[in-house]
Design a protein around this motif. Structure first.
Motif, mmCIF file in Angstrom:
data_model
loop_
_atom_site.group_PDB
_atom_site.id
_atom_site.type_symbol
_atom_site.label_atom_id
_atom_site.label_comp_id
_atom_site.label_asym_id
_atom_site.label_seq_id
_atom_site.Cartn_x
_atom_site.Cartn_y
_atom_site.Cartn_z
ATOM 1 N N LYS A 1 3.757 0.713 -5.800
ATOM 2 C CA LYS A 1 3.879 1.679 -6.882
ATOM 3 C C LYS A 1 5.228 2.377 -6.738
ATOM 4 N N VAL A 2 5.943 2.544 -7.827
ATOM 5 C CA VAL A 2 7.289 3.115 -7.743
ATOM 6 C C VAL A 2 7.530 4.093 -8.885
ATOM 7 N N GLU A 3 8.205 5.200 -8.560
ATOM 8 C CA GLU A 3 8.692 6.158 -9.544
ATOM 9 C C GLU A 3 10.178 6.354 -9.307
ATOM 10 N N ALA B 1 14.435 14.651 -7.685
ATOM 11 C CA ALA B 1 13.707 14.126 -6.526
ATOM 12 C C ALA B 1 13.007 15.253 -5.766
ATOM 13 N N LEU B 2 13.706 16.353 -5.572
ATOM 14 C CA LEU B 2 13.107 17.496 -4.875
ATOM 15 C C LEU B 2 11.894 18.030 -5.632
ATOM 16 N N LYS B 3 12.014 18.086 -6.954
ATOM 17 C CA LYS B 3 10.900 18.565 -7.772
ATOM 18 C C LYS B 3 9.687 17.654 -7.633
ATOM 19 N N LEU B 4 9.910 16.340 -7.673
ATOM 20 C CA LEU B 4 8.804 15.386 -7.564
ATOM 21 C C LEU B 4 8.154 15.455 -6.187
ATOM 22 N N LEU B 5 8.968 15.615 -5.144
ATOM 23 C CA LEU B 5 8.430 15.659 -3.784
ATOM 24 C C LEU B 5 7.607 16.926 -3.541
ATOM 25 N N ARG B 6 7.893 17.985 -4.290
ATOM 26 C CA ARG B 6 7.089 19.196 -4.164
ATOM 27 C C ARG B 6 5.719 19.032 -4.836
ATOM 28 N N MET B 7 5.646 18.095 -5.787
ATOM 29 C CA MET B 7 4.406 17.919 -6.545
ATOM 30 C C MET B 7 3.547 16.766 -6.038
ATOM 31 N N LYS B 8 4.196 15.795 -5.360
ATOM 32 C CA LYS B 8 3.459 14.583 -4.998
ATOM 33 C C LYS B 8 3.927 14.068 -3.645
ATOM 34 N N LEU B 9 3.005 13.467 -2.904
ATOM 35 C CA LEU B 9 3.327 12.900 -1.597
ATOM 36 C C LEU B 9 3.655 11.420 -1.755
ATOM 37 N N TYR B 10 4.843 11.040 -1.305
ATOM 38 C CA TYR B 10 5.264 9.641 -1.325
ATOM 39 C C TYR B 10 5.281 9.093 0.100
ATOM 40 N N ASP B 11 5.149 7.778 0.202
ATOM 41 C CA ASP B 11 5.184 7.132 1.513
ATOM 42 C C ASP B 11 6.599 6.798 1.953
ATOM 43 N N LEU B 12 7.513 6.649 0.977
ATOM 44 C CA LEU B 12 8.877 6.223 1.297
ATOM 45 C C LEU B 12 9.805 6.609 0.158
ATOM 46 N N VAL B 13 11.020 7.026 0.500
ATOM 47 C CA VAL B 13 12.039 7.368 -0.493
ATOM 48 C C VAL B 13 13.263 6.488 -0.274
ATOM 49 N N PHE B 14 13.718 5.814 -1.320
ATOM 50 C CA PHE B 14 15.002 5.121 -1.305
ATOM 51 C C PHE B 14 16.014 6.062 -1.957
ATOM 52 N N MET B 15 17.068 6.417 -1.222
ATOM 53 C CA MET B 15 17.999 7.451 -1.661
ATOM 54 C C MET B 15 19.412 6.899 -1.823
ATOM 55 N N ASP B 16 19.947 6.995 -3.050
ATOM 56 C CA ASP B 16 21.345 6.642 -3.282
ATOM 57 C C ASP B 16 22.233 7.728 -2.676
ATOM 58 N N MET B 17 23.344 7.337 -2.090
ATOM 59 C CA MET B 17 24.237 8.320 -1.475
ATOM 60 C C MET B 17 25.150 8.992 -2.488
ATOM 61 N N ARG B 18 25.686 8.213 -3.417
ATOM 62 C CA ARG B 18 26.698 8.737 -4.338
ATOM 63 C C ARG B 18 26.068 9.028 -5.693
ATOM 64 N N MET B 19 25.815 10.311 -5.929
ATOM 65 C CA MET B 19 25.295 10.760 -7.218
ATOM 66 C C MET B 19 26.054 12.003 -7.639
ATOM 67 N N ASP C 1 0.821 -1.213 0.000
ATOM 68 C CA ASP C 1 0.000 0.000 0.000
ATOM 69 C C ASP C 1 0.853 1.262 0.000
ATOM 70 N N LEU C 2 2.110 1.142 -0.455
ATOM 71 C CA LEU C 2 3.023 2.281 -0.418
ATOM 72 C C LEU C 2 3.284 2.847 -1.814
ATOM 73 N N SER C 3 3.513 4.158 -1.857
ATOM 74 C CA SER C 3 3.977 4.837 -3.063
ATOM 75 C C SER C 3 5.449 5.179 -2.846
ATOM 76 N N ILE C 4 6.322 4.614 -3.674
ATOM 77 C CA ILE C 4 7.765 4.673 -3.449
ATOM 78 C C ILE C 4 8.436 5.581 -4.475
ATOM 79 N N LEU C 5 9.415 6.365 -4.008
ATOM 80 C CA LEU C 5 10.285 7.126 -4.903
ATOM 81 C C LEU C 5 11.709 6.591 -4.748
#
Length: 257
Positions: free
Chosen positions: A155-157, A165-183, A129-133
């Motif tokens: 559901k995943v984007e 990621a910042l742009k998407l989070l301003r437009m949509k509410l996600y339940d969880l974010v998986f974040m890579d450290m090295r970009m 039941d989660l929306s994932i980024l």
């Protein structure tokens, strides 16, 4: 890798099978390119973790030096072997071979049995039941993460950088974010700090680091940046399932009660 390190010329994929009447067939895969190549004195360590052929590779092309190590591990787990032939400035030829069970005909009189690969590919019978980024710059890692999360029913984007990621989070509410450290550009730690500064409920979204850096110092840095958890690469469906269960809406509701 062949495409990334071949600015001009060609990349060729060859697949062949050993002619055998046995239940197991030996499949041979080869990727050959005309790219920058690898010097012979670096070939012995090329499949080691966090090793890149040239120290300048990360700055020019990105990457962590884990891809080939993961490939080697996967091939060996499947009972195969992997190797490379390369010459600096003259291209590379990476190959691996694996034994695979022959498919049984579905024709009348034949009896089909699910192979281990069929079983592994079957989706989990669970409704997430989660929306994932997923915030990840490497396209292969994006594909792996997306497929595993979708197999668990979520559901995943995907965002290929911190600013996206910042742009998407301003437009949509996600339940969880998986974040890579090295970009490149904005790394995961910086992106997390920026998310925590955002207005509204977006700044409270749970953020789980998803990275190959698994030392205690890296874990501490993630927590100090405002992350809520940590999952190390290479990721598995079991690891992801544990995280998703922890942050599932049903699980959070039950824990409140």
């Amino acid at each position: 890798n062949a495409i990334k390190f071949t600015p001009e010329g060609a990349v060729r994929l060859t697949i062949s099978a050993a002619d055998s009447e046995r239940a197991l067939a030996l499949l041979y895969f080869e990727v050959a390119d005309t790219g920058i190549g690898v010097s012979t004195d670096r070939l012995d360590v090329l499949f080691d973790s966090f090793i890149q052929a040239d120290p300048s590779i990360h700055g020019r092309f990105g990457g962590t030096g884990l891809g080939l190590a993961i490939c080697k591990r996967l091939v060996e787990l499947m009972g195969g072997q992997i190797g490379v032939h390369s010459e600096l400035t003259r291209g590379s030829r990476f190959w691996f071979e694996i034994p695979l069970r022959r498919a049984i005909s579905d024709a009348p009189g034949g009896s089909r049995q699910d192979s281990p690969a069929d079983v592994a590919a079957a989706p989990e019978q669970r409704k997430c039941d989660l929306s994932i980024l997923v915030v990840e710059d490497n396209i292969v890692n994006q594909m792996v993460a997306r497929k595993l999360i979708e197999r668990l029913g979520c559901k995943v984007e995907v965002a290929d950088s911190g600013p996206v990621a910042l742009k998407l989070l301003r437009m949509k509410l996600y339940d969880l974010v998986f974040m890579d450290m090295r970009m490149p550009g904005m790394d995961g730690l910086t992106a997390t700090r920026e998310i925590r500064k955002m207005g509204g409920t977006a700044r409270f979204v749970p953020i789980v680091a998803m990275t190959a850096n698994a030392g205690q110092a890296d874990v501490d840095a993630c927590m100090q940046a405002g992350m809520d958890g940590f999952i190390s690469k290479p990721i598995s469906i079991q690891k992801l399932d544990e995280v998703l269960q922890r942050y599932s809406k049903a699980g959070r509701h039950q824990s409140v009660q």
